[in-house]
Design a protein around this motif. Structure first.
Motif, mmCIF file in Angstrom:
data_model
loop_
_atom_site.group_PDB
_atom_site.id
_atom_site.type_symbol
_atom_site.label_atom_id
_atom_site.label_comp_id
_atom_site.label_asym_id
_atom_site.label_seq_id
_atom_site.Cartn_x
_atom_site.Cartn_y
_atom_site.Cartn_z
ATOM 1 N N ASP A 159 0.822 -1.208 0.000
ATOM 2 C CA ASP A 159 0.000 0.000 0.000
ATOM 3 C C ASP A 159 0.860 1.264 0.000
ATOM 4 N N GLU A 160 2.110 1.152 0.447
ATOM 5 C CA GLU A 160 3.012 2.298 0.496
ATOM 6 C C GLU A 160 3.722 2.544 -0.835
ATOM 7 N N GLY A 161 3.714 1.581 -1.734
ATOM 8 C CA GLY A 161 4.384 1.756 -3.020
ATOM 9 C C GLY A 161 5.031 0.477 -3.508
ATOM 10 N N ILE A 162 6.031 0.634 -4.353
ATOM 11 C CA ILE A 162 6.719 -0.502 -4.977
ATOM 12 C C ILE A 162 8.203 -0.399 -4.656
ATOM 13 N N ARG A 163 8.799 -1.533 -4.281
ATOM 14 C CA ARG A 163 10.245 -1.585 -4.070
ATOM 15 C C ARG A 163 10.822 -2.685 -4.955
ATOM 16 N N PHE A 164 12.068 -2.521 -5.349
ATOM 17 C CA PHE A 164 12.711 -3.422 -6.300
ATOM 18 C C PHE A 164 13.899 -4.134 -5.662
ATOM 19 N N GLU A 165 14.122 -5.363 -6.106
ATOM 20 C CA GLU A 165 15.295 -6.147 -5.722
ATOM 21 C C GLU A 165 15.864 -6.782 -6.979
ATOM 22 N N GLU A 166 17.184 -6.855 -7.050
ATOM 23 C CA GLU A 166 17.837 -7.552 -8.154
ATOM 24 C C GLU A 166 18.506 -8.802 -7.598
ATOM 25 N N LYS A 167 18.323 -9.923 -8.283
ATOM 26 C CA LYS A 167 18.827 -11.219 -7.825
ATOM 27 C C LYS A 167 19.556 -11.929 -8.961
ATOM 28 N N ALA A 168 20.357 -12.900 -8.577
ATOM 29 C CA ALA A 168 20.948 -13.796 -9.578
ATOM 30 C C ALA A 168 19.858 -14.756 -10.059
ATOM 31 N N PRO A 169 19.820 -15.095 -11.333
ATOM 32 C CA PRO A 169 18.793 -15.997 -11.857
ATOM 33 C C PRO A 169 19.111 -17.456 -11.534
ATOM 34 N N VAL A 170 18.783 -17.862 -10.333
ATOM 35 C CA VAL A 170 19.023 -19.238 -9.890
ATOM 36 C C VAL A 170 17.711 -20.022 -9.945
ATOM 37 N N PRO A 171 17.778 -21.349 -10.027
ATOM 38 C CA PRO A 171 16.551 -22.149 -10.139
ATOM 39 C C PRO A 171 15.626 -22.047 -8.923
ATOM 40 N N ARG A 172 16.172 -21.825 -7.731
ATOM 41 C CA ARG A 172 15.343 -21.749 -6.524
ATOM 42 C C ARG A 172 15.711 -20.459 -5.799
ATOM 43 N N LEU A 173 14.742 -19.565 -5.677
ATOM 44 C CA LEU A 173 14.989 -18.248 -5.128
ATOM 45 C C LEU A 173 14.016 -17.983 -3.985
ATOM 46 N N ALA A 174 14.534 -17.652 -2.830
ATOM 47 C CA ALA A 174 13.673 -17.322 -1.693
ATOM 48 C C ALA A 174 13.072 -15.940 -1.917
#
Length: 78
Positions: free
Chosen positions: A37-52
Motif C-alpha cells: 500500500d506504500e508503493g513498490i520496491r525493487f530487488e535484483e537477484k541472480a537468476p538461480v533455479p530456486r529463489l527465496a
C-alpha cells in the motif's frame, strides 16, 4: 476465466522456482518488484533455479523481470 501460472514458474512455500531452460540465451538478471500500500520496491537477484522470496510486512504482490523484460502480471504473495 481461470488463470494458470506459467509452467516454468512455480511459487511454493515462500520460494520462487524457475525453470529457465526454455530461454534462447542465458538470463543474466532477475528483478523483483514488491507491491504494498506504500508503493513498490525493487530487488535484483541472480537468476538461480530456486529463489527465496523476501517480502516485507505489508507486501501483497510481486512482479518479475528477466533481463529487464517484465512479465506483465502481479503475482499474489502466499
Amino acid at each position: 476465466m481461470e488463470l494458470q501460472e506459467p509452467e516454468w514458474l512455480v511459487i511454493s512455500e515462500g520460494e520462487l522456482l524457475l525453470d529457465l531452460e526454455w530461454a534462447s540465451e542465458p538470463i543474466r538478471t532477475l528483478r523483483l518488484a514488491y507491491r504494498s500500500d506504500e508503493g513498490i520496491r525493487f530487488e535484483e537477484k541472480a537468476p538461480v533455479p530456486r529463489l527465496a522470496l523476501t517480502p516485507q510486512p505489508g507486501d501483497h504482490g510481486f512482479m518479475i523481470a528477466l533481463d529487464n523484460r517484465w512479465i506483465a502480471r502481479w503475482f499474489e504473495l502466499p
